[in-house]
Design a protein around this motif. Sequence first.
Motif, PDB file in Angstrom:
ATOM      1  N   GLY A   1     -10.943 -18.084  15.714  1.00 17.54           N
ATOM      2  CA  GLY A   1     -10.983 -16.633  15.548  1.00 17.54           C
ATOM      3  C   GLY A   1     -12.387 -16.069  15.657  1.00 17.54           C
ATOM      4  O   GLY A   1     -12.579 -14.858  15.721  1.00 17.54           O
ATOM      5  N   SER A   2     -13.388 -16.942  15.708  1.00 17.23           N
ATOM      6  CA  SER A   2     -14.788 -16.511  15.745  1.00 17.23           C
ATOM      7  C   SER A   2     -15.486 -16.805  17.066  1.00 17.23           C
ATOM      8  O   SER A   2     -16.707 -16.796  17.130  1.00 17.23           O
ATOM      9  N   VAL A   3     -14.727 -17.088  18.110  1.00 17.39           N
ATOM     10  CA  VAL A   3     -15.336 -17.417  19.396  1.00 17.39           C
ATOM     11  C   VAL A   3     -15.274 -16.228  20.355  1.00 17.39           C
ATOM     12  O   VAL A   3     -14.442 -15.347  20.210  1.00 17.39           O
ATOM     13  N   VAL A   4     -16.178 -16.241  21.321  1.00 19.87           N
ATOM     14  CA  VAL A   4     -16.167 -15.268  22.408  1.00 19.87           C
ATOM     15  C   VAL A   4     -15.887 -16.035  23.687  1.00 19.87           C
ATOM     16  O   VAL A   4     -16.615 -16.962  24.036  1.00 19.87           O
ATOM     17  N   LYS A   5     -14.808 -15.662  24.362  1.00 21.07           N
ATOM     18  CA  LYS A   5     -14.395 -16.344  25.590  1.00 21.07           C
ATOM     19  C   LYS A   5     -15.238 -15.851  26.766  1.00 21.07           C
ATOM     20  O   LYS A   5     -15.454 -14.648  26.920  1.00 21.07           O
ATOM     21  N   ILE A   6     -15.722 -16.799  27.580  1.00 25.15           N
ATOM     22  CA  ILE A   6     -16.481 -16.460  28.784  1.00 25.15           C
ATOM     23  C   ILE A   6     -15.978 -17.323  29.932  1.00 25.15           C
ATOM     24  O   ILE A   6     -15.389 -18.378  29.712  1.00 25.15           O
ATOM     25  N   LYS A   7     -16.211 -16.864  31.151  1.00 28.67           N
ATOM     26  CA  LYS A   7     -15.890 -17.660  32.343  1.00 28.67           C
ATOM     27  C   LYS A   7     -17.186 -17.926  33.091  1.00 28.67           C
ATOM     28  O   LYS A   7     -17.960 -17.014  33.346  1.00 28.67           O
ATOM     29  N   VAL A   8     -17.394 -19.176  33.418  1.00 27.21           N
ATOM     30  CA  VAL A   8     -18.553 -19.594  34.194  1.00 27.21           C
ATOM     31  C   VAL A   8     -18.003 -20.188  35.471  1.00 27.21           C
ATOM     32  O   VAL A   8     -17.509 -21.309  35.475  1.00 27.21           O
ATOM     33  N   GLY A   9     -18.026 -19.405  36.537  1.00 25.53           N
ATOM     34  CA  GLY A   9     -17.364 -19.833  37.764  1.00 25.53           C
ATOM     35  C   GLY A   9     -15.875 -19.902  37.501  1.00 25.53           C
ATOM     36  O   GLY A   9     -15.264 -18.938  37.066  1.00 25.53           O
ATOM     37  N   ARG A  10     -15.280 -21.070  37.698  1.00 27.70           N
ATOM     38  CA  ARG A  10     -13.851 -21.255  37.436  1.00 27.70           C
ATOM     39  C   ARG A  10     -13.605 -21.885  36.071  1.00 27.70           C
ATOM     40  O   ARG A  10     -12.477 -22.077  35.664  1.00 27.70           O
ATOM     41  N   LYS A  11     -14.686 -22.209  35.368  1.00 33.02           N
ATOM     42  CA  LYS A  11     -14.578 -22.903  34.097  1.00 33.02           C
ATOM     43  C   LYS A  11     -14.545 -21.906  32.927  1.00 33.02           C
ATOM     44  O   LYS A  11     -15.321 -20.970  32.880  1.00 33.02           O
ATOM     45  N   GLU A  12     -13.628 -22.128  31.999  1.00 33.51           N
ATOM     46  CA  GLU A  12     -13.516 -21.287  30.815  1.00 33.51           C
ATOM     47  C   GLU A  12     -14.262 -21.946  29.658  1.00 33.51           C
ATOM     48  O   GLU A  12     -14.016 -23.096  29.328  1.00 33.51           O
ATOM     49  N   CYS A  13     -15.207 -21.209  29.074  1.00 26.78           N
ATOM     50  CA  CYS A  13     -15.991 -21.699  27.946  1.00 26.78           C
ATOM     51  C   CYS A  13     -15.929 -20.674  26.826  1.00 26.78           C
ATOM     52  O   CYS A  13     -15.402 -19.576  26.998  1.00 26.78           O
ATOM     53  N   PHE A  14     -16.517 -21.032  25.701  1.00 19.56           N
ATOM     54  CA  PHE A  14     -16.535 -20.154  24.544  1.00 19.56           C
ATOM     55  C   PHE A  14     -17.909 -20.206  23.897  1.00 19.56           C
ATOM     56  O   PHE A  14     -18.554 -21.253  23.892  1.00 19.56           O
ATOM     57  N   VAL A  15     -18.342 -19.074  23.338  1.00 14.14           N
ATOM     58  CA  VAL A  15     -19.587 -19.001  22.586  1.00 14.14           C
ATOM     59  C   VAL A  15     -19.203 -18.927  21.118  1.00 14.14           C
ATOM     60  O   VAL A  15     -18.317 -18.158  20.734  1.00 14.14           O
ATOM     61  N   ILE A  16     -19.855 -19.739  20.299  1.00 12.90           N
ATOM     62  CA  ILE A  16     -19.583 -19.736  18.863  1.00 12.90           C
ATOM     63  C   ILE A  16     -20.888 -19.894  18.096  1.00 12.90           C
ATOM     64  O   ILE A  16     -21.774 -20.646  18.509  1.00 12.90           O
ATOM     65  N   HIS A  17     -21.020 -19.144  17.002  1.00 15.86           N
ATOM     66  CA  HIS A  17     -22.197 -19.259  16.146  1.00 15.86           C
ATOM     67  C   HIS A  17     -22.128 -20.584  15.393  1.00 15.86           C
ATOM     68  O   HIS A  17     -21.045 -21.063  15.044  1.00 15.86           O
ATOM     69  N   ALA A  18     -23.269 -21.152  15.115  1.00 15.31           N
ATOM     70  CA  ALA A  18     -23.342 -22.451  14.443  1.00 15.31           C
ATOM     71  C   ALA A  18     -22.570 -22.469  13.119  1.00 15.31           C
ATOM     72  O   ALA A  18     -21.979 -23.484  12.759  1.00 15.31           O
ATOM     73  N   ASP A  19     -22.535 -21.355  12.412  1.00 11.51           N
ATOM     74  CA  ASP A  19     -21.847 -21.297  11.120  1.00 11.51           C
ATOM     75  C   ASP A  19     -20.337 -21.430  11.226  1.00 11.51           C
ATOM     76  O   ASP A  19     -19.662 -21.683  10.230  1.00 11.51           O
ATOM     77  N   HIS A  20     -19.770 -21.247  12.418  1.00 16.08           N
ATOM     78  CA  HIS A  20     -18.324 -21.274  12.585  1.00 16.08           C
ATOM     79  C   HIS A  20     -17.799 -22.606  13.121  1.00 16.08           C
ATOM     80  O   HIS A  20     -16.624 -22.729  13.452  1.00 16.08           O
ATOM     81  N   ILE A  21     -18.676 -23.600  13.195  1.00 13.63           N
ATOM     82  CA  ILE A  21     -18.242 -24.962  13.516  1.00 13.63           C
ATOM     83  C   ILE A  21     -17.903 -25.621  12.190  1.00 13.63           C
ATOM     84  O   ILE A  21     -18.751 -25.732  11.309  1.00 13.63           O
ATOM     85  N   LEU A  22     -16.658 -26.025  12.044  1.00 12.21           N
ATOM     86  CA  LEU A  22     -16.151 -26.483  10.754  1.00 12.21           C
ATOM     87  C   LEU A  22     -16.360 -27.971  10.503  1.00 12.21           C
ATOM     88  O   LEU A  22     -16.445 -28.408   9.350  1.00 12.21           O
ATOM     89  N   GLY A  23     -16.425 -28.766  11.570  1.00  8.15           N
ATOM     90  CA  GLY A  23     -16.605 -30.198  11.386  1.00  8.15           C
ATOM     91  C   GLY A  23     -16.825 -30.913  12.700  1.00  8.15           C
ATOM     92  O   GLY A  23     -16.571 -30.360  13.773  1.00  8.15           O
ATOM     93  N   VAL A  24     -17.291 -32.141  12.600  1.00  8.11           N
ATOM     94  CA  VAL A  24     -17.537 -32.993  13.760  1.00  8.11           C
ATOM     95  C   VAL A  24     -16.574 -34.166  13.695  1.00  8.11           C
ATOM     96  O   VAL A  24     -16.423 -34.792  12.650  1.00  8.11           O
ATOM     97  N   VAL A  25     -15.916 -34.460  14.813  1.00 10.66           N
ATOM     98  CA  VAL A  25     -14.968 -35.583  14.872  1.00 10.66           C
ATOM     99  C   VAL A  25     -15.763 -36.868  15.068  1.00 10.66           C
ATOM    100  O   VAL A  25     -16.540 -36.989  16.025  1.00 10.66           O
ATOM    101  N   LYS A  26     -15.575 -37.798  14.161  1.00 10.23           N
ATOM    102  CA  LYS A  26     -16.260 -39.103  14.235  1.00 10.23           C
ATOM    103  C   LYS A  26     -15.249 -40.147  14.668  1.00 10.23           C
ATOM    104  O   LYS A  26     -14.188 -40.274  14.072  1.00 10.23           O
ATOM    105  N   ASP A  27     -15.554 -40.879  15.718  1.00  9.01           N
ATOM    106  CA  ASP A  27     -14.675 -41.956  16.182  1.00  9.01           C
ATOM    107  C   ASP A  27     -15.035 -43.232  15.417  1.00  9.01           C
ATOM    108  O   ASP A  27     -16.194 -43.571  15.271  1.00  9.01           O
TER     109      ASP A  27
END
Length: 87
Positions: free
Chosen positions: A60-86
Amino acid sequence: MIEAANKNYIIEALGQTKETAGGIIIQNTDETELAQIVSIGPQVTENAIPVGSRVVVNWGSVVKIKVGRKECFVIHADHILGVVKDD
C-alpha cells in the motif's frame, strides 16, 4: 535502468506471473507479497538491504513505475517490513 533517489528503494514484484512454454501467462500466487531489491537510494546508509535481496513490503506504500517494458515500484526504506533469509 532507473536509480533510486533519497531514502528509497526500487523493487520488482516476485512471482506475479509465469509464462508457459506455449506462451500462456498464468497468475502465480505463491510469492506475490515478495519483492526483489533492484536499486538503493544514496541516502539509505543505515542497515541498507543489498541489491538482489528478497523482501516483504507494504504494497500500500509503493509507487508503480514503468521502465521500458519492465514494471517496477518505488518504496521508502521505512516500508520494507522484512528480508527473506534462505536457510
